[in-house]
Design a protein around this motif. Sequence first.
Motif, PDB file in Angstrom:
ATOM      1  N   ALA A   3       0.835  -1.200   0.000  1.00  0.00           N
ATOM      2  CA  ALA A   3       0.000   0.000   0.000  1.00  0.00           C
ATOM      3  C   ALA A   3       0.864   1.242   0.000  1.00  0.00           C
ATOM      4  CB  ALA A   3      -0.921  -0.015   1.227  1.00  0.00           C
ATOM      5  N   GLU A   4       0.340   2.316  -0.567  1.00  0.00           N
ATOM      6  CA  GLU A   4       1.080   3.578  -0.626  1.00  0.00           C
ATOM      7  C   GLU A   4       1.293   4.132   0.777  1.00  0.00           C
ATOM      8  OE1 GLU A   4       0.709   8.043  -2.594  1.00  0.00           O
ATOM      9  OE2 GLU A   4      -0.927   6.576  -2.771  1.00  0.00           O
ATOM     10  N   THR A   5       2.508   4.552   1.053  1.00  0.00           N
ATOM     11  CA  THR A   5       2.844   5.086   2.372  1.00  0.00           C
ATOM     12  C   THR A   5       2.664   6.590   2.383  1.00  0.00           C
ATOM     13  OG1 THR A   5       4.469   3.331   2.719  1.00  0.00           O
ATOM     14  CG2 THR A   5       4.640   5.288   4.127  1.00  0.00           C
ATOM     15  N   ARG A   6       1.915   7.067   3.349  1.00  0.00           N
ATOM     16  CA  ARG A   6       1.690   8.502   3.499  1.00  0.00           C
ATOM     17  C   ARG A   6       2.494   9.020   4.684  1.00  0.00           C
ATOM     18  NH1 ARG A   6      -0.380  10.776  -1.042  1.00  0.00           N
ATOM     19  NH2 ARG A   6      -2.303   9.765  -1.700  1.00  0.00           N
ATOM     20  N   PRO A   7       3.006  10.263   4.625  1.00  0.00           N
ATOM     21  CA  PRO A   7       3.708  10.814   5.778  1.00  0.00           C
ATOM     22  C   PRO A   7       2.778  10.939   6.973  1.00  0.00           C
ATOM     23  CG  PRO A   7       3.258  12.518   4.144  1.00  0.00           C
ATOM     24  CD  PRO A   7       2.939  11.197   3.500  1.00  0.00           C
ATOM     25  N   THR A 120       4.932  16.145   3.884  1.00  0.00           N
ATOM     26  CA  THR A 120       5.011  15.683   2.499  1.00  0.00           C
ATOM     27  C   THR A 120       6.298  16.155   1.840  1.00  0.00           C
ATOM     28  OG1 THR A 120       2.593  15.736   2.327  1.00  0.00           O
ATOM     29  CG2 THR A 120       3.843  15.686   0.265  1.00  0.00           C
ATOM     30  N   ALA A 121       6.667  17.421   2.071  1.00  0.00           N
ATOM     31  CA  ALA A 121       7.882  17.963   1.460  1.00  0.00           C
ATOM     32  C   ALA A 121       9.119  17.196   1.895  1.00  0.00           C
ATOM     33  CB  ALA A 121       8.024  19.445   1.823  1.00  0.00           C
ATOM     34  N   GLU A 122       9.131  16.735   3.136  1.00  0.00           N
ATOM     35  CA  GLU A 122      10.308  16.033   3.637  1.00  0.00           C
ATOM     36  C   GLU A 122      10.476  14.642   3.035  1.00  0.00           C
ATOM     37  OE1 GLU A 122       9.865  16.271   7.859  1.00  0.00           O
ATOM     38  OE2 GLU A 122      10.732  18.292   7.976  1.00  0.00           O
ATOM     39  N   THR A 140       2.702  28.014   1.883  1.00  0.00           N
ATOM     40  CA  THR A 140       4.062  28.252   1.392  1.00  0.00           C
ATOM     41  C   THR A 140       5.008  27.336   2.152  1.00  0.00           C
ATOM     42  OG1 THR A 140       3.589  30.564   0.869  1.00  0.00           O
ATOM     43  CG2 THR A 140       5.907  29.942   1.074  1.00  0.00           C
ATOM     44  N   VAL A 141       5.792  26.561   1.411  1.00  0.00           N
ATOM     45  CA  VAL A 141       6.701  25.593   2.005  1.00  0.00           C
ATOM     46  C   VAL A 141       8.135  26.096   1.843  1.00  0.00           C
ATOM     47  CG1 VAL A 141       7.426  23.189   2.061  1.00  0.00           C
ATOM     48  CG2 VAL A 141       5.116  23.767   1.297  1.00  0.00           C
ATOM     49  N   ASP A 142       8.851  26.211   2.952  1.00  0.00           N
ATOM     50  CA  ASP A 142      10.272  26.566   2.933  1.00  0.00           C
ATOM     51  C   ASP A 142      11.077  25.309   3.220  1.00  0.00           C
ATOM     52  OD1 ASP A 142      10.510  29.583   2.658  1.00  0.00           O
ATOM     53  OD2 ASP A 142       9.082  29.453   4.303  1.00  0.00           O
ATOM     54  N   VAL A 143      11.940  24.959   2.282  1.00  0.00           N
ATOM     55  CA  VAL A 143      12.742  23.753   2.467  1.00  0.00           C
ATOM     56  C   VAL A 143      14.227  24.098   2.455  1.00  0.00           C
ATOM     57  CG1 VAL A 143      11.006  22.276   1.413  1.00  0.00           C
ATOM     58  CG2 VAL A 143      12.828  23.205  -0.011  1.00  0.00           C
ATOM     59  N   GLU A 144      14.977  23.300   3.168  1.00  0.00           N
ATOM     60  CA  GLU A 144      16.438  23.353   3.102  1.00  0.00           C
ATOM     61  C   GLU A 144      16.866  22.080   2.400  1.00  0.00           C
ATOM     62  OE1 GLU A 144      20.318  23.911   6.040  1.00  0.00           O
ATOM     63  OE2 GLU A 144      18.353  23.426   6.860  1.00  0.00           O
ATOM     64  N   SER A 145      17.624  22.234   1.316  1.00  0.00           N
ATOM     65  CA  SER A 145      17.910  21.077   0.486  1.00  0.00           C
ATOM     66  C   SER A 145      19.410  20.923   0.240  1.00  0.00           C
ATOM     67  CB  SER A 145      17.197  21.207  -0.871  1.00  0.00           C
ATOM     68  OG  SER A 145      17.879  22.134  -1.699  1.00  0.00           O
ATOM     69  N   THR A 146      19.738  19.852  -0.478  1.00  0.00           N
ATOM     70  CA  THR A 146      21.123  19.586  -0.865  1.00  0.00           C
ATOM     71  C   THR A 146      21.538  20.432  -2.062  1.00  0.00           C
ATOM     72  OG1 THR A 146      20.347  17.771  -2.265  1.00  0.00           O
ATOM     73  CG2 THR A 146      21.011  17.234  -0.011  1.00  0.00           C
TER      74      THR A 146
END
Length: 198
Positions: A3-7, A120-122, A140-146
């Motif tokens: 089954a699909e995994t949801r956060p 979800t973003a993570e 508005t989603v603020d992310v820190e990424s690679t």
Amino acid sequence: MSAETRPVVTAAAPESRTGALALTAVVGALLIGGAGVALVQQGLVDGGVLAGQGWLTSTVAWLDATTAATAAAVMILVAVLGLVLLLAAVLPRRRAELPLPGAPGVVVEPGDLARIASATAETVDGVLTATSVASRRRVTVDVESTGAAHVPAAVRGAVAERFESIGLDVAVGARDAVRGSGRQQSRTELPPHGGTDA
């Protein structure tokens, strides 16, 4: 097929709807408390415990010395203030939550929208951390990424898809900051897309 995994998302605490009533109660308590202090001070002056003139006596003397126009202005100001407090207490506040389609009686708070968006973003590849702010119609989603170039678009797409899957029409924006050199540097910002701003 699994089954699909949801956060996993923790629901936000319900928002209080008594803000206006609390403000009115505080103002009313301050006015009553002030009147009580004035009465006590006047009594102490009249009893000879305190020297000088009582506050109530001074107020009455000031009112006697004022012109009709000044007195009318003061009364109008007090009446307007009372009306504002009354309206703030009795008028219904705008509902902050969104009804969840397909689930009568179930609502989603803006705080829940932000939690869903961040969780979800993570799950997007390249995202290290995510934080979100939300209103009824906009997230508005603020992310820190690679630093991967696909991150902002992937985050916005994943979050928008998540909201669509539960029937919510919410505009989603994404902002990416790259981790490096001990500080975050702005990289890419995608404005909200989809939904209806309010």
